[in-house]
Enzyme design. Structure first.
Site, short mmCIF file in Angstrom:
data_model
loop_
_atom_site.label_atom_id
_atom_site.label_comp_id
_atom_site.label_asym_id
_atom_site.label_seq_id
_atom_site.Cartn_x
_atom_site.Cartn_y
_atom_site.Cartn_z
CB ILE A 208 -38.59 80.42 4.18
CG1 ILE A 208 -37.84 81.34 3.45
CG2 ILE A 208 -38.63 80.63 5.75
CD1 ILE A 208 -38.22 82.89 3.68
CG ASP A 209 -42.32 76.81 1.50
OD1 ASP A 209 -41.48 75.96 1.51
OD2 ASP A 209 -43.54 76.96 1.51
CE LYS A 210 -39.17 79.34 -7.70
NZ LYS A 210 -39.31 78.51 -8.90
#
Length: 372
Positions: free
Chosen positions: A180-182
Protein backbone atom coordinates in the site's frame (compact mmCIF):
# COMPACT_ATOMS: atom_id res chain seq x y z
CA UNK A 1 32.23 -8.72 -33.88
CA UNK A 2 30.24 -10.33 -31.10
CA UNK A 3 27.40 -8.77 -29.19
CA UNK A 4 28.58 -6.33 -26.54
CA UNK A 5 26.82 -6.19 -23.19
CA UNK A 6 27.34 -3.40 -20.71
CA UNK A 7 26.05 -4.73 -17.39
CA UNK A 8 25.62 -1.73 -15.14
CA UNK A 9 23.53 -3.00 -12.24
CA UNK A 10 20.26 -4.83 -12.43
CA UNK A 11 19.99 -8.27 -10.87
CA UNK A 12 16.21 -8.46 -10.46
CA UNK A 13 15.72 -4.72 -10.61
CA UNK A 14 13.55 -4.82 -13.73
CA UNK A 15 10.73 -5.51 -11.28
CA UNK A 16 11.06 -1.89 -10.24
CA UNK A 17 10.23 -0.64 -13.75
CA UNK A 18 6.66 -1.78 -13.38
CA UNK A 19 4.30 -3.66 -11.15
CA UNK A 20 5.48 -7.18 -10.50
CA UNK A 21 3.17 -9.51 -12.41
CA UNK A 22 3.36 -12.01 -9.56
CA UNK A 23 2.54 -9.50 -6.88
CA UNK A 24 -0.57 -7.39 -6.35
CA UNK A 25 0.23 -3.76 -5.70
CA UNK A 26 -2.86 -2.76 -3.70
CA UNK A 27 -2.52 0.92 -4.47
CA UNK A 28 1.17 0.10 -4.81
CA UNK A 29 3.94 2.47 -3.81
CA UNK A 30 4.91 3.95 -7.13
CA UNK A 31 6.35 6.99 -5.41
CA UNK A 32 9.06 4.78 -3.95
CA UNK A 33 10.21 3.79 -7.40
CA UNK A 34 9.82 7.06 -9.27
CA UNK A 35 12.66 9.56 -9.36
CA UNK A 36 11.58 12.87 -7.90
CA UNK A 37 13.38 14.66 -10.73
CA UNK A 38 11.51 12.71 -13.41
CA UNK A 39 14.79 11.58 -14.98
CA UNK A 40 15.66 8.14 -16.30
CA UNK A 41 18.97 6.46 -15.54
CA UNK A 42 20.72 3.90 -17.72
CA UNK A 43 21.22 0.52 -16.07
CA UNK A 44 21.86 -1.90 -18.95
CA UNK A 45 23.05 -1.54 -22.54
CA UNK A 46 23.23 -4.20 -25.25
CA UNK A 47 24.74 -3.75 -28.71
CA UNK A 48 23.24 -6.29 -31.11
CA UNK A 49 25.53 -8.49 -33.17
CA UNK A 50 25.94 -7.44 -36.86
CA UNK A 51 24.40 -10.79 -37.76
CA UNK A 52 21.52 -10.48 -35.30
CA UNK A 53 18.33 -11.97 -36.69
CA UNK A 54 15.11 -9.97 -36.28
CA UNK A 55 13.71 -10.61 -32.82
CA UNK A 56 11.05 -8.94 -30.67
CA UNK A 57 12.73 -6.71 -28.12
CA UNK A 58 10.84 -8.21 -25.17
CA UNK A 59 12.33 -11.62 -25.95
CA UNK A 60 15.73 -10.10 -26.73
CA UNK A 61 15.93 -8.36 -23.35
CA UNK A 62 14.41 -11.31 -21.46
CA UNK A 63 17.16 -13.55 -22.81
CA UNK A 64 19.80 -11.19 -21.41
CA UNK A 65 18.40 -9.94 -18.11
CA UNK A 66 18.25 -12.48 -15.27
CA UNK A 67 14.94 -13.05 -13.45
CA UNK A 68 12.98 -10.69 -15.72
CA UNK A 69 9.85 -12.09 -17.36
CA UNK A 70 8.65 -10.94 -20.76
CA UNK A 71 5.55 -9.50 -19.09
CA UNK A 72 7.67 -7.24 -16.92
CA UNK A 73 9.75 -6.21 -19.92
CA UNK A 74 6.64 -5.47 -21.98
CA UNK A 75 5.34 -3.17 -19.25
CA UNK A 76 8.75 -1.50 -18.99
CA UNK A 77 8.73 -0.87 -22.73
CA UNK A 78 5.19 0.50 -22.59
CA UNK A 79 6.37 2.90 -19.87
CA UNK A 80 9.12 4.20 -22.17
CA UNK A 81 11.96 2.66 -20.18
CA UNK A 82 13.47 0.65 -23.04
CA UNK A 83 15.12 2.51 -25.91
CA UNK A 84 16.72 1.49 -29.19
CA UNK A 85 19.28 3.83 -30.72
CA UNK A 86 18.18 6.55 -28.32
CA UNK A 87 14.42 6.33 -28.94
CA UNK A 88 11.73 4.59 -26.83
CA UNK A 89 10.21 1.51 -28.48
CA UNK A 90 7.21 -0.70 -27.81
CA UNK A 91 7.54 -4.33 -26.83
CA UNK A 92 6.80 -5.57 -30.36
CA UNK A 93 9.78 -3.72 -31.86
CA UNK A 94 12.11 -6.07 -33.78
CA UNK A 95 15.78 -5.79 -32.85
CA UNK A 96 18.00 -5.29 -35.95
CA UNK A 97 21.73 -5.92 -36.42
CA UNK A 98 23.92 -3.40 -34.56
CA UNK A 99 20.98 -1.88 -32.68
CA UNK A 100 21.89 -0.27 -29.35
CA UNK A 101 19.34 -1.42 -26.77
CA UNK A 102 19.24 0.49 -23.48
CA UNK A 103 17.26 -0.30 -20.33
CA UNK A 104 16.51 2.70 -18.12
CA UNK A 105 15.15 3.10 -14.62
CA UNK A 106 13.79 6.07 -12.78
CA UNK A 107 16.52 6.06 -10.11
CA UNK A 108 20.33 6.09 -10.19
CA UNK A 109 22.27 2.84 -9.97
CA UNK A 110 22.80 1.67 -6.45
CA UNK A 111 23.56 -1.63 -4.76
CA UNK A 112 20.50 -2.34 -2.66
CA UNK A 113 21.15 -3.80 0.76
CA UNK A 114 18.44 -4.25 3.35
CA UNK A 115 19.71 -2.93 6.66
CA UNK A 116 17.87 -4.42 9.66
CA UNK A 117 16.49 -1.60 11.80
CA UNK A 118 14.81 -1.73 15.19
CA UNK A 119 11.62 0.07 14.13
CA UNK A 120 8.38 -0.63 16.05
CA UNK A 121 5.73 -2.58 14.14
CA UNK A 122 2.01 -2.63 14.94
CA UNK A 123 1.47 -6.39 14.67
CA UNK A 124 -2.21 -7.34 14.59
CA UNK A 125 -1.64 -11.10 14.28
CA UNK A 126 1.34 -13.45 14.13
CA UNK A 127 2.02 -17.19 13.95
CA UNK A 128 4.82 -19.35 12.54
CA UNK A 129 3.60 -18.84 8.95
CA UNK A 130 2.69 -15.17 8.61
CA UNK A 131 2.01 -11.91 10.35
CA UNK A 132 -0.49 -9.12 9.74
CA UNK A 133 0.73 -5.57 10.22
CA UNK A 134 -1.21 -2.35 10.63
CA UNK A 135 1.00 0.08 8.70
CA UNK A 136 0.89 3.74 9.76
CA UNK A 137 0.65 6.52 7.20
CA UNK A 138 4.10 7.81 6.33
CA UNK A 139 5.87 4.45 6.45
CA UNK A 140 7.24 3.18 3.14
CA UNK A 141 6.70 -0.54 2.62
CA UNK A 142 9.95 -1.53 0.92
CA UNK A 143 13.20 0.22 -0.06
CA UNK A 144 13.34 2.09 -3.33
CA UNK A 145 14.49 5.36 -4.79
CA UNK A 146 14.84 7.94 -2.01
CA UNK A 147 13.79 5.46 0.70
CA UNK A 148 16.61 3.03 1.39
CA UNK A 149 16.12 2.94 5.16
CA UNK A 150 13.27 3.35 7.60
CA UNK A 151 10.90 1.14 5.64
CA UNK A 152 8.66 -1.66 6.85
CA UNK A 153 11.02 -4.17 5.23
CA UNK A 154 13.93 -2.74 7.24
CA UNK A 155 11.85 -3.26 10.37
CA UNK A 156 10.91 -6.81 9.31
CA UNK A 157 14.56 -7.64 8.58
CA UNK A 158 15.31 -6.84 12.22
CA UNK A 159 12.21 -8.38 13.80
CA UNK A 160 12.44 -11.63 11.79
CA UNK A 161 16.23 -11.81 11.42
CA UNK A 162 16.30 -15.42 12.63
CA UNK A 163 14.22 -16.60 9.64
CA UNK A 164 15.99 -17.67 6.40
CA UNK A 165 13.72 -15.51 4.22
CA UNK A 166 14.76 -12.37 6.07
CA UNK A 167 18.43 -13.24 6.40
CA UNK A 168 19.03 -12.40 2.72
CA UNK A 169 19.81 -8.70 2.94
CA UNK A 170 19.81 -8.38 -0.86
CA UNK A 171 16.15 -9.34 -1.32
CA UNK A 172 14.26 -6.02 -1.47
CA UNK A 173 10.84 -7.56 -0.75
CA UNK A 174 11.17 -10.49 1.62
CA UNK A 175 7.76 -11.86 2.56
CA UNK A 176 5.78 -9.22 0.69
CA UNK A 177 2.82 -10.25 -1.46
CA UNK A 178 1.08 -6.86 -1.70
CA UNK A 179 1.75 -3.22 -0.91
CA UNK A 180 0.00 0.00 0.00
CA UNK A 181 1.15 3.56 -0.58
CA UNK A 182 3.48 5.36 1.78
CA UNK A 183 0.75 7.75 2.92
CA UNK A 184 -2.03 5.17 3.00
CA UNK A 185 -2.55 3.47 6.35
CA UNK A 186 -3.83 -0.03 7.04
CA UNK A 187 -3.40 -3.76 6.93
CA UNK A 188 -0.73 -5.83 5.17
CA UNK A 189 -0.02 -9.56 5.38
CA UNK A 190 3.60 -10.73 5.36
CA UNK A 191 4.72 -14.31 4.68
CA UNK A 192 7.40 -15.93 6.82
CA UNK A 193 8.49 -18.61 4.36
CA UNK A 194 8.54 -19.28 0.62
CA UNK A 195 5.52 -21.58 0.63
CA UNK A 196 3.38 -19.05 2.48
CA UNK A 197 4.51 -16.29 0.12
CA UNK A 198 3.62 -18.36 -2.92
CA UNK A 199 0.25 -19.40 -1.48
CA UNK A 200 -0.72 -15.84 -0.50
CA UNK A 201 0.52 -14.36 -3.78
CA UNK A 202 -1.68 -16.80 -5.70
CA UNK A 203 -4.71 -15.66 -3.69
CA UNK A 204 -4.07 -12.04 -4.60
CA UNK A 205 -3.54 -13.03 -8.23
CA UNK A 206 -6.74 -15.12 -8.27
CA UNK A 207 -8.70 -12.32 -6.57
CA UNK A 208 -9.86 -14.56 -3.71
CA UNK A 209 -8.71 -12.19 -0.97
CA UNK A 210 -11.07 -9.68 0.62
CA UNK A 211 -9.90 -6.07 0.80
CA UNK A 212 -11.93 -3.10 1.91
CA UNK A 213 -10.65 0.47 2.07
CA UNK A 214 -12.21 3.46 3.78
CA UNK A 215 -11.88 6.73 1.88
CA UNK A 216 -13.03 10.34 2.00
CA UNK A 217 -13.68 11.79 -1.45
CA UNK A 218 -14.68 15.21 -2.70
CA UNK A 219 -18.34 15.57 -3.66
CA UNK A 220 -21.44 13.54 -2.90
CA UNK A 221 -21.54 10.25 -4.77
CA UNK A 222 -24.39 10.13 -7.27
CA UNK A 223 -25.08 6.45 -6.58
CA UNK A 224 -25.24 4.49 -3.36
CA UNK A 225 -23.23 1.69 -4.97
CA UNK A 226 -21.02 1.84 -8.02
CA UNK A 227 -18.19 0.24 -9.97
CA UNK A 228 -15.34 1.96 -11.73
CA UNK A 229 -13.73 0.09 -14.62
CA UNK A 230 -10.76 1.34 -16.60
CA UNK A 231 -7.18 0.40 -17.29
CA UNK A 232 -4.61 1.97 -15.01
CA UNK A 233 -1.37 3.12 -16.62
CA UNK A 234 1.38 5.64 -16.10
CA UNK A 235 0.48 9.26 -16.82
CA UNK A 236 2.39 10.65 -19.79
CA UNK A 237 2.65 14.16 -18.34
CA UNK A 238 3.49 13.15 -14.76
CA UNK A 239 5.36 9.90 -14.19
CA UNK A 240 4.50 9.93 -10.49
CA UNK A 241 0.78 9.72 -11.26
CA UNK A 242 -1.41 7.08 -12.86
CA UNK A 243 -4.11 7.70 -15.46
CA UNK A 244 -7.24 5.75 -16.38
CA UNK A 245 -7.57 4.48 -19.95
CA UNK A 246 -10.49 2.75 -21.71
CA UNK A 247 -11.15 -0.80 -20.64
CA UNK A 248 -9.64 -3.18 -23.19
CA UNK A 249 -7.07 -0.60 -24.25
CA UNK A 250 -3.51 -1.67 -24.94
CA UNK A 251 -2.43 1.03 -22.50
CA UNK A 252 -2.30 0.19 -18.80
CA UNK A 253 -3.64 -2.82 -16.93
CA UNK A 254 -7.22 -3.96 -16.32
CA UNK A 255 -8.58 -2.51 -13.07
CA UNK A 256 -11.93 -2.66 -11.26
CA UNK A 257 -12.95 -0.81 -8.09
CA UNK A 258 -16.34 -1.24 -6.38
CA UNK A 259 -17.56 1.41 -3.95
CA UNK A 260 -20.39 1.86 -1.44
CA UNK A 261 -21.62 5.19 -0.15
CA UNK A 262 -21.44 5.26 3.65
CA UNK A 263 -22.13 8.85 4.65
CA UNK A 264 -22.68 12.21 2.93
CA UNK A 265 -20.87 15.03 4.72
CA UNK A 266 -22.02 18.26 3.03
CA UNK A 267 -19.30 18.48 0.34
CA UNK A 268 -17.47 15.18 0.79
CA UNK A 269 -18.43 11.51 0.97
CA UNK A 270 -17.29 8.74 3.26
CA UNK A 271 -17.12 5.57 1.15
CA UNK A 272 -15.97 1.98 1.26
CA UNK A 273 -13.92 0.70 -1.68
CA UNK A 274 -13.56 -2.97 -2.55
CA UNK A 275 -10.68 -3.92 -4.82
CA UNK A 276 -11.30 -6.50 -7.50
CA UNK A 277 -7.81 -5.86 -8.85
CA UNK A 278 -4.75 -4.33 -7.21
CA UNK A 279 -3.04 -1.74 -9.40
CA UNK A 280 -0.75 1.13 -8.55
CA UNK A 281 -2.78 4.00 -7.05
CA UNK A 282 -5.94 2.23 -8.19
CA UNK A 283 -8.45 3.84 -5.83
CA UNK A 284 -6.82 7.25 -6.09
CA UNK A 285 -6.77 7.17 -9.91
CA UNK A 286 -10.27 5.69 -10.29
CA UNK A 287 -11.86 8.20 -7.91
CA UNK A 288 -10.13 11.07 -9.70
CA UNK A 289 -11.39 9.65 -13.00
CA UNK A 290 -15.04 9.77 -11.95
CA UNK A 291 -14.71 13.31 -10.56
CA UNK A 292 -14.30 12.45 -6.87
CA UNK A 293 -10.61 12.82 -5.94
CA UNK A 294 -9.61 11.63 -2.49
CA UNK A 295 -9.73 14.38 0.11
CA UNK A 296 -6.26 15.87 0.78
CA UNK A 297 -4.64 13.82 -2.00
CA UNK A 298 -2.02 16.22 -3.34
CA UNK A 299 -0.89 14.04 -6.23
CA UNK A 300 -4.41 13.68 -7.63
CA UNK A 301 -5.65 17.20 -6.99
CA UNK A 302 -7.61 16.60 -3.81
CA UNK A 303 -5.62 19.02 -1.65
CA UNK A 304 -7.57 22.10 -2.80
CA UNK A 305 -11.20 23.11 -2.32
CA UNK A 306 -13.17 21.33 -5.03
CA UNK A 307 -16.70 21.67 -3.66
CA UNK A 308 -18.55 24.38 -1.74
CA UNK A 309 -18.53 28.17 -1.81
CA UNK A 310 -15.01 29.47 -1.04
CA UNK A 311 -16.02 31.88 1.71
CA UNK A 312 -13.36 32.92 4.21
CA UNK A 313 -14.84 30.77 6.98
CA UNK A 314 -15.25 27.72 4.74
CA UNK A 315 -11.71 28.07 3.38
CA UNK A 316 -10.39 28.26 6.95
CA UNK A 317 -12.39 25.16 7.89
CA UNK A 318 -11.09 23.10 4.95
CA UNK A 319 -7.51 24.26 5.48
CA UNK A 320 -7.81 23.14 9.09
CA UNK A 321 -9.02 19.72 7.88
CA UNK A 322 -6.01 19.49 5.56
CA UNK A 323 -3.72 20.19 8.54
CA UNK A 324 -5.39 17.46 10.58
CA UNK A 325 -5.16 15.03 7.66
CA UNK A 326 -2.10 16.05 5.58
CA UNK A 327 -2.24 12.98 3.31
CA UNK A 328 -4.74 11.15 1.12
CA UNK A 329 -7.78 10.06 3.11
CA UNK A 330 -7.38 6.34 2.52
CA UNK A 331 -7.15 3.44 4.98
CA UNK A 332 -6.88 -0.30 4.23
CA UNK A 333 -9.36 -1.35 6.88
CA UNK A 334 -10.22 -4.99 6.15
CA UNK A 335 -8.08 -7.84 4.88
CA UNK A 336 -9.22 -11.43 4.43
CA UNK A 337 -7.36 -14.45 3.08
CA UNK A 338 -6.98 -18.21 3.43
CA UNK A 339 -4.24 -19.22 5.84
CA UNK A 340 -1.57 -21.07 3.82
CA UNK A 341 -1.08 -23.73 6.50
CA UNK A 342 -4.43 -24.24 8.23
CA UNK A 343 -6.56 -23.36 5.13
CA UNK A 344 -8.83 -21.40 7.47
CA UNK A 345 -10.22 -18.15 6.04
CA UNK A 346 -9.03 -15.33 8.27
CA UNK A 347 -10.29 -11.76 8.30
CA UNK A 348 -8.80 -8.77 10.07
CA UNK A 349 -10.11 -5.26 10.62
CA UNK A 350 -8.23 -2.21 11.87
CA UNK A 351 -9.62 0.94 13.41
CA UNK A 352 -9.45 4.17 11.47
CA UNK A 353 -6.32 6.14 12.39
CA UNK A 354 -6.68 9.25 14.50
CA UNK A 355 -6.09 11.72 11.66
CA UNK A 356 -8.93 10.32 9.55
CA UNK A 357 -11.25 10.03 12.57
CA UNK A 358 -10.68 13.65 13.58
CA UNK A 359 -11.22 14.86 10.01
CA UNK A 360 -14.48 12.90 9.67
CA UNK A 361 -15.76 14.27 12.99
CA UNK A 362 -15.01 17.83 11.91
CA UNK A 363 -16.98 17.32 8.71
CA UNK A 364 -19.88 15.79 10.66
CA UNK A 365 -19.98 18.82 12.95
CA UNK A 366 -19.80 21.17 9.95
CA UNK A 367 -22.61 19.27 8.17
CA UNK A 368 -24.92 19.52 11.19
CA UNK A 369 -24.40 23.28 11.46
CA UNK A 370 -24.61 24.03 7.72
CA UNK A 371 -27.79 25.73 6.38
CA UNK A 372 -30.31 23.21 5.07
Amino acid sequence: MTEQIEELDLNDELDELSIDDEMSSDEGEMEEREGADGNLYEHWRFIADPKQRLMRIDKYVADRVPHASRTKIQMAADAGNIQVNGKPVKSNYKVHPADVVTVFMSYPRRDLEIVPEDIPLDIVYEDDTLLVINKPAGMVVHPGHGNFTGTMVNALAYYLKSLPMFANVNDPRPGLVHRIDKDTSGLLVVAKNDYAKMHLAKQFHDKTTQRQYVALVWGIMEQEHGTVRGNIGRCVQDRLRMDVFPEGSEIGKHAVTHYDMVEALQYISLIHCHLETGRTHQIRAHMKHIGHPLFSDERYGGNVILKGQPTASYKAFVENCFKILPRQALHAQTLGFEHPKTKEFMQFTSELPEDMTKCIEKWRTYTKSAPK
